[in-house]
Design a protein around this motif. Structure first.
Motif, short mmCIF file in Angstrom:
data_model
loop_
_atom_site.label_atom_id
_atom_site.label_comp_id
_atom_site.label_asym_id
_atom_site.label_seq_id
_atom_site.Cartn_x
_atom_site.Cartn_y
_atom_site.Cartn_z
N ARG A 116 0.87 -1.17 0.00
CA ARG A 116 0.00 0.00 0.00
C ARG A 116 0.90 1.22 0.00
O ARG A 116 1.88 1.27 0.75
CB ARG A 116 -0.88 0.00 1.24
CG ARG A 116 -1.80 1.18 1.29
CD ARG A 116 -2.68 1.12 2.48
NE ARG A 116 -3.43 2.37 2.54
CZ ARG A 116 -4.54 2.50 3.19
NH1 ARG A 116 -5.04 1.50 3.85
NH2 ARG A 116 -5.16 3.65 3.20
N PHE A 117 0.58 2.18 -0.83
CA PHE A 117 1.39 3.38 -0.91
C PHE A 117 0.53 4.55 -1.33
O PHE A 117 -0.60 4.39 -1.78
CB PHE A 117 2.55 3.20 -1.89
CG PHE A 117 2.11 2.90 -3.29
CD1 PHE A 117 1.93 3.93 -4.20
CD2 PHE A 117 1.86 1.61 -3.70
CE1 PHE A 117 1.51 3.65 -5.50
CE2 PHE A 117 1.45 1.33 -4.99
CZ PHE A 117 1.27 2.36 -5.89
N TRP A 118 1.07 5.73 -1.13
CA TRP A 118 0.40 6.96 -1.52
C TRP A 118 1.20 7.60 -2.64
O TRP A 118 2.42 7.63 -2.59
CB TRP A 118 0.34 7.94 -0.33
CG TRP A 118 -0.45 7.41 0.80
CD1 TRP A 118 0.02 6.75 1.90
CD2 TRP A 118 -1.86 7.44 0.95
NE1 TRP A 118 -1.00 6.39 2.72
CE2 TRP A 118 -2.19 6.80 2.16
CE3 TRP A 118 -2.91 7.96 0.17
CZ2 TRP A 118 -3.47 6.66 2.62
CZ3 TRP A 118 -4.19 7.82 0.64
CH2 TRP A 118 -4.47 7.18 1.84
N THR A 119 0.51 8.10 -3.62
CA THR A 119 1.18 8.88 -4.65
C THR A 119 0.95 10.35 -4.34
O THR A 119 -0.15 10.75 -3.97
CB THR A 119 0.67 8.56 -6.06
OG1 THR A 119 -0.72 8.84 -6.13
CG2 THR A 119 0.92 7.10 -6.41
N VAL A 120 2.00 11.11 -4.43
CA VAL A 120 1.94 12.54 -4.15
C VAL A 120 2.21 13.28 -5.45
O VAL A 120 3.31 13.20 -5.99
CB VAL A 120 2.98 12.94 -3.07
CG1 VAL A 120 2.93 14.42 -2.80
CG2 VAL A 120 2.75 12.14 -1.79
N PRO A 121 1.22 14.00 -5.96
CA PRO A 121 1.45 14.71 -7.22
C PRO A 121 2.38 15.91 -7.00
O PRO A 121 2.34 16.55 -5.96
CB PRO A 121 0.04 15.18 -7.63
CG PRO A 121 -0.72 15.23 -6.35
CD PRO A 121 -0.14 14.17 -5.45
N VAL A 122 3.22 16.14 -7.98
CA VAL A 122 4.07 17.32 -7.98
C VAL A 122 3.78 18.04 -9.30
O VAL A 122 4.39 17.74 -10.33
CB VAL A 122 5.57 16.96 -7.87
CG1 VAL A 122 6.43 18.22 -7.85
CG2 VAL A 122 5.82 16.13 -6.62
#
Length: 134
Positions: A116-122
């Motif tokens: 499980r992971f989170w994607t962080v938009p840049v």
């Protein structure tokens, strides 16, 4: 000779086109099904997920979407994972295709780990601001 490297979307599109051509050589007609939830291509009786690698995938882990993992486990004879390597350099003559399906793919899936992971938009705007700040 100057080589222009491809961006992520261009790498994906080039890999898909390459696989469609290779499937045609094998006597199968592949069609692009990206965005339908079925896989990336349907080719004969195969559902194909294409993983495009800029260079090599040797020794690396591959990420599968949960729906692809479930499909691969549920249809062990009809689900294929195709790795298209060396795509970033742009010349299909230098691409490498590795096909994983049937027993070989099932063997690899036995060792798969759910993560499980989170994607962080840049966003480009933020990236550019931070890059200017040094």
């Amino acid at each position: 000779m100057t080589t222009t490297e491809l961006g992520p979307r261009q790498i994906e599109d080039a890999a898909i086109e390459y696989v469609i051509g290779r499937e045609r050589e094998q006597g199968r007609t592949a069609r692009d099904t990206r965005g339908t939830g079925v896989g990336d291509l349907l080719s004969g009786d195969r559902v194909i997920v294409v993983k495009a690698c800029g260079t090599s995938s040797r020794g690396h882990e591959l990420w599968l979407e949960p729906s692809h993992y479930v499909a691969a486990r549920g249809e062990p004879d009809g689900f294929w994972l195709y790795l298209v390597e060396n795509v970033a350099q742009g010349d299909p003559a230098h691409f490498r295709l590795i096909r994983l399906g049937e027993d070989r793919l099932q063997e690899l899936l036995e060792r798969a780990r759910e993560q499980r992971f989170w994607t962080v938009p840049v966003p480009v705007r933020v990236y550019d601001e931070v890059a200017r700040e040094g």
